[in-house]
Write a protein that holds these residues in place. Structure first.
Motif, PDB file in Angstrom:
ATOM      1  N   GLN A 124       0.961  -1.681   0.069  1.00  0.00           N
ATOM      2  CA  GLN A 124      -0.473  -0.476   0.010  1.00  0.00           C
ATOM      3  C   GLN A 124       1.068   0.916   0.468  1.00  0.00           C
ATOM      4  OE1 GLN A 124      -2.435  -0.290   3.281  1.00  0.00           O
ATOM      5  NE2 GLN A 124      -3.897  -1.587   2.039  1.00  0.00           N
ATOM      6  N   ALA A 150      -4.582   2.914  -8.031  1.00  0.00           N
ATOM      7  CA  ALA A 150      -3.722   0.965  -8.183  1.00  0.00           C
ATOM      8  C   ALA A 150      -2.290   0.724  -9.194  1.00  0.00           C
ATOM      9  CB  ALA A 150      -4.703  -0.398  -8.457  1.00  0.00           C
ATOM     10  N   GLN A 187       2.121  -5.569  -7.301  1.00  0.00           N
ATOM     11  CA  GLN A 187       0.569  -4.326  -7.206  1.00  0.00           C
ATOM     12  C   GLN A 187       0.854  -3.432  -6.020  1.00  0.00           C
ATOM     13  OE1 GLN A 187      -3.137  -7.190  -7.267  1.00  0.00           O
ATOM     14  NE2 GLN A 187      -3.969  -5.387  -5.791  1.00  0.00           N
ATOM     15  N   ASP A 227      -1.584  -0.640  -4.715  1.00  0.00           N
ATOM     16  CA  ASP A 227      -3.071  -0.795  -4.322  1.00  0.00           C
ATOM     17  C   ASP A 227      -2.772   1.310  -3.014  1.00  0.00           C
ATOM     18  OD1 ASP A 227      -3.788  -2.279  -5.239  1.00  0.00           O
ATOM     19  OD2 ASP A 227      -3.611  -3.799  -3.208  1.00  0.00           O
TER      20      ASP A 227
END
Length: 923
Positions: free
Chosen positions: A277, A283, A452, A454
């Motif tokens: 995060q 994202a 990823q 986010d």
């Protein structure tokens, strides 16, 4: 090193903004890759007895010589537990040497160096500067002295200072949106112990632990002349170069024998994934494969694959994710080649509210389709033309990133062959779809790592010994004679200005339209910039993607931009394809269709851009500052990023774009500037034909009202929880760009904060190392200009840094008068660097754009040296006292208010208000 302030200040978006695009014609242009020759950069090579390899390239178009020094050592030569040494040592190389014990950038700025910096990557450390020919001895003396005599004056104080600067550089990078990604990608894609398995900047712990012994050993091991390639390119002959290099470098002893890393691709298997995060509004997906590195047969094939898959608007990922599905605001692919290995990566940024999983799935489908079938012939031709065109433009510049000296140094350092780029380009030309497909299947079918990111829930020696007891005498400013501006007017009233330069087969077209942000209605900021952005999105006969394909097929680039007072439509074309490119350019200028589907897509993209700006500390401040400085309702009182507001963008329609174009894009409200390898006689018939349908019409008058300076100091605080740094911006007003005192005021600004060696940067970076770099800028404008200081500082020094800034403002305004030495340094920097500022057609066009937009004298740059040198210290100080207002500043401070607010309030600078990202008061 990367003195960062100019990059930070560029975020004002008051210079030209660019976005690639094409122009007119009916049938698709024939791909040009077969017609584009491979550049030939002639050179002379010799090696000193101490092992120093020297290459000389002659280019006498301007009295400038590029000095490009490559040390074959980077972060891969470090060891675990001692990371960051290569980059830390790069900084130390700017701190002075035994016979040249002064801050290197300051000294080089004083002799007019341009393209001046040093960089470190995994494989090499390079130092480069373009200097006036008359200053070459001085530059070579300095460059050779730090190669041979650095340790004599390297002490703990310098080590501690540069360690602090590097740590603030690390904080500044990690404080940016998606700043967490670099460390995670590096650690998770390479196996433990691999030379690329740690970041170039290193870890905080390793930097803290670096000792004098460590850095001394690093220098003795890696910085000998036998580990160096020196390239001199420009206004010099091989005979003169050999004499000078022997004189300055010949007595430096060779270093020890060195071990070299061999190829270690570290191909992975399986698929691995991480999720993190960050305080970002969208994202983002990073997908990475380990692949062969530079100068391998696979490199050009994977470069072509990356271009077809994600190299721009014509790429498969962009068409699918951004245009068709509209799940992403950006989608790109790249093949990043290093010496012993490379990485192929996809970077996908999700549209706010879109499903990132669907975006990622669609990207995977496009990848799988290419793995199955390979690129088409036409896709491959476009990719080849784009790469060949990029190399064609290299011949315009002697130095800096991507110049001729850079290319020769890179090839020689890593292959021993200065012409290795020819092998690469020959492989590019010869590549077939089947070969690209095979390379993709060999390396991209397995072994990916996905990260990823986010949004955080809160949203947020053998020659004679050189006598180094005294430096060479400095040269004098070189005379500057830019090509004259030839003028004509087309039959429809369009003014045309042509400046010929025939040293590279490139022509630059720039249409200057008198509009800009100031032409936006107060209730609808952002129309001008969005309308300009949409010029590349289609005409009645060409779709957006068709335009991009034509541009690539012609080896041309197209971009648009806006600033406070103007709109700009630029095309850079190859001489060989200029007539066809001009047809395309005219179609884009005269017949934008503003398709509703493209408008809707770009409207969403613009909202996503604004969301990103509201997460970036500097852009947060630059969005709210204009209305605080100019007052609500002023033509300039809109975000300096030019993107407008979310409310306005949501209310915009396609008709607003049409109206803007019909109102402001008129031949009687524009000037076409053409610079490069053409003539007025050749151009005018082509222009008359291309612009025959463009008719004049009455144009509204803009009202750029005069406003008063701030009446008192006011501090505005903006909260960014968890911020690693605070960004402090100070603002006041300055006279217009064409004010008679503009040149003297720029010299005052250079003393204050406009250069690396200015007072602000010397204080907060070099003395206290609280920042990676601070500075000031007086942005250009037809009306009153914003005079800003931008200071990113570590969080725990926010109060102290703001106090120091106030002291510096008070000092430049009379409490600490400008000295004769400071003024001379500013004058030298402003005048001596001029010849190195006009190498490319784009640079030359930028200078003429400034003259035309702000109605400066045609000989402005040719007489700038004389005007600058005429300023006296008394005049400079009188101007500083009149112009700098330490007690009437607008301060905007962005940071973690839970940590910095009490300290800022303690300073009692004036009223303190907290505002949100839209500039509204927070109660």
């Amino acid at each position: 090193m990367h003195f960062p302030v100019r990059r930070a200040l560029a975020a004002l978006a008051l210079a030209l903004a660019c976005a690639a695009q094409p122009a007119c014609g009916a049938a698709a242009a024939k791909p040009a890759s077969n017609d584009i020759p491979i550049p030939d950069i002639a050179y002379t090579r010799f090696v000193l007895k101490n092992g120093l390899t020297v290459l000389v390239h002659e280019d006498h178009k301007s009295p400038v010589v590029a000095v490009n020094t490559w040390y074959h050592v980077g972060s891969k030569n470090e060891k675990p537990g001692k990371t960051g040494f290569a980059h830390l040592f790069e900084h130390l190389m700017f701190s002075g040497s035994e016979h040249f014990n002064k801050t290197y950038i300051t000294a080089m700025e004083h002799i007019g160096a341009t393209d001046l910096n040093g960089t470190t990557n995994t494989d090499r450390t390079n130092y480069f500067e373009n200097v006036p020919t008359s200053m070459l001895d001085y530059a070579l003396f300095a460059e050779s002295d730090r190669m041979g005599s650095l340790l004599g004056v390297l002490d703990q104080k310098k080590l501690d200072l540069q360690r602090g600067v590097v740590q603030n550089e690390k904080r500044q990078r990690e404080n940016q949106p998606y700043g967490v990604a670099y460390q995670l990608l590096t650690e998770n894609t390479w196996p433990a112990g691999h030379p690329y398995s740690w970041t170039v900047i290193g870890s905080m712990a390793d930097l803290d632990a670096a000792s004098m012994t460590d850095v001394t050993d690093w220098f003795k091991t890696n910085y000998g002349p036998n580990n160096v390639v020196l390239v001199l390119a420009g206004d010099i002959t091989p005979e003169v170069a050999r004499q000078k290099v022997e004189k300055y470098f010949g007595d430096i002893p060779a270093g020890p024998p060195l071990a070299r890393q061999q190829a270690w691709v570290a191909k992975r298997s399986g698929s691995h994934r991480s999720v993190v995060q960050d305080r970002v509004p969208q994202a983002r997906i990073y997908r990475v494969w380990n692949v062969p590195g530079a100068n391998t047969p696979e490199e050009p094939l994977l470069d072509l694959a990356a271009h077809v898959l994600g190299g721009g608007k014509t790429s498969r990922l962009y068409k699918r994710l951004v245009y068709k599905d509209q799940t992403a605001t950006s989608a790109s692919a790249s093949d990043d080649s290093s010496e012993i290995a490379g990485q192929f990566d996809l970077t996908l940024t999700a549209r706010p509210g879109a499903d990132a999983r669907k975006m990622e799935q669609a990207a995977d489908e496009e990848l799988r389709a290419m793995l199955k079938s390979g690129p088409t012939d036409s896709e491959l031709q476009l990719a080849k033309t784009a790469i060949l065109a990029r190399y064609t433009r290299i011949v315009e510049r002697v130095g800096g990133f991507g110049g001729k000296s850079d290319l020769l140094a890179s090839c020689t350092t890593f292959t021993g062959n200065p012409e290795c780029y020819k092998t690469y380009l020959e492989r590019i030309k010869a590549a077939t779809p089947a070969q690209v497909k095979k390379a993709m299947n060999d390396w991209l079918a397995d072994g990916d790592y996905v990260l990823q990111v986010d949004p955080y829930p809160a949203n947020l020696a053998t020659t004679a010994k050189l006598d180094r007891s005294k430096e060479p005498a400095l040269g004098k400013p070189e005379s500057l004679r830019l090509p004259p501006m030839q003028k004509t007017t087309l039959s429809n009233g369009l003014k045309v200005v042509v400046a010929e330069r025939h040293t590279a087969p490139v022509v630059n077209f720039s249409l200057l339209v008198d509009s800009g942000y100031a032409s936006d209605a107060p209730s609808m900021p952002g129309v001008a910039s969005l309308a300009l952005r949409m010029l590349e999105e289609g005409t009645p006969t060409r779709s957006s993607l068709k335009i991009s394909e034509e541009l690539e097929s012609l080896g041309a680039s197209f971009n648009t931009g806006t600033n406070l007072d103007g709109a700009f439509v630029n095309m850079n074309a190859l001489k060989a394809t200029m007539p066809r490119a001009l047809d395309l350019y005219a179609d884009l200028l005269l017949h934008p269709a503003f398709p509703q589907n493209e408008f809707a897509r770009l409207q969403k993209d613009r909202l996503a851009t604004i969301a990103r700006e509201k997460a970036n500390p500097q852009q947060m401040a630059l969005r709210v500052l204009p209305s605080l400085l100019y007052g609500k309702g002023h033509a300039y009182a809109l975000p300096f990023t030019g993107t407008g507001t979310e409310d306005a963008v949501r209310r915009m329609t396609r008709e607003d774009m049409v109206k803007y174009h019909q109102t402001w894009f008129r031949p009687n409200n524009a000037t076409l500037l053409v610079v490069g390898d053409t003539t007025l006689a050749e151009l005018k018939p082509l222009l008359e034909k291309s612009f025959a349908s463009w008719k004049p019409s009455e144009v509204p008058k803009k009202n750029v009202a005069q406003v008063g300076q701030p009446t008192k100091t006011v501090v505005y605080l903006m909260d960014r929880p968890g911020a690693l740094q605070s960004v402090i911006i100070g603002a006041q007003l300055a006279p217009p760009r064409n004010n008679p005192e503009a040149v003297p005021l720029q010299l005052v600004n250079n003393v204050f904060g406009g250069t690396f060696s200015a007072r602000l940067n010397m204080n907060l970076r070099e003395d206290k190392h609280w920042s990676y770099g601070v500075g000031t800028q007086i942005a250009s404008a037809v009306g009153q200009r914003p005079f800003l200081s931008v200071s990113p500082v570590q969080t725990d020094k926010t109060r102290d840094a703001l106090q120091e800034l106030v002291k510096e403002y008070t000092g430049i305004a009379g409490a600490k008068p400008i000295t004769a030495a400071e003024l001379k340094a500013a004058q030298d920097n402003e005048t001596l660097r001029l010849p190195g500022s006009f190498e490319t057609t784009s640079q030359l066009a930028g200078a003429y754009q400034t003259i035309l937009q702000y109605q400066l004298p045609e000989d402005y740059y040719n007489t700038l040296t004389e005007k600058a040198l005429a300023l006296t210290p008394e005049q400079a100080n009188a101007l500083a006292v009149r112009s700098v207002m330490p007690n009437r500043l607008i301060w905007v401070v962005v940071g973690d208010l839970s940590k910095i607010e009490p300290g800022v309030r303690e300073l009692n600078l004036g009223e303190v208000h907290q505002i949100d990202v839209d500039g509204n008061l927070v109660k």
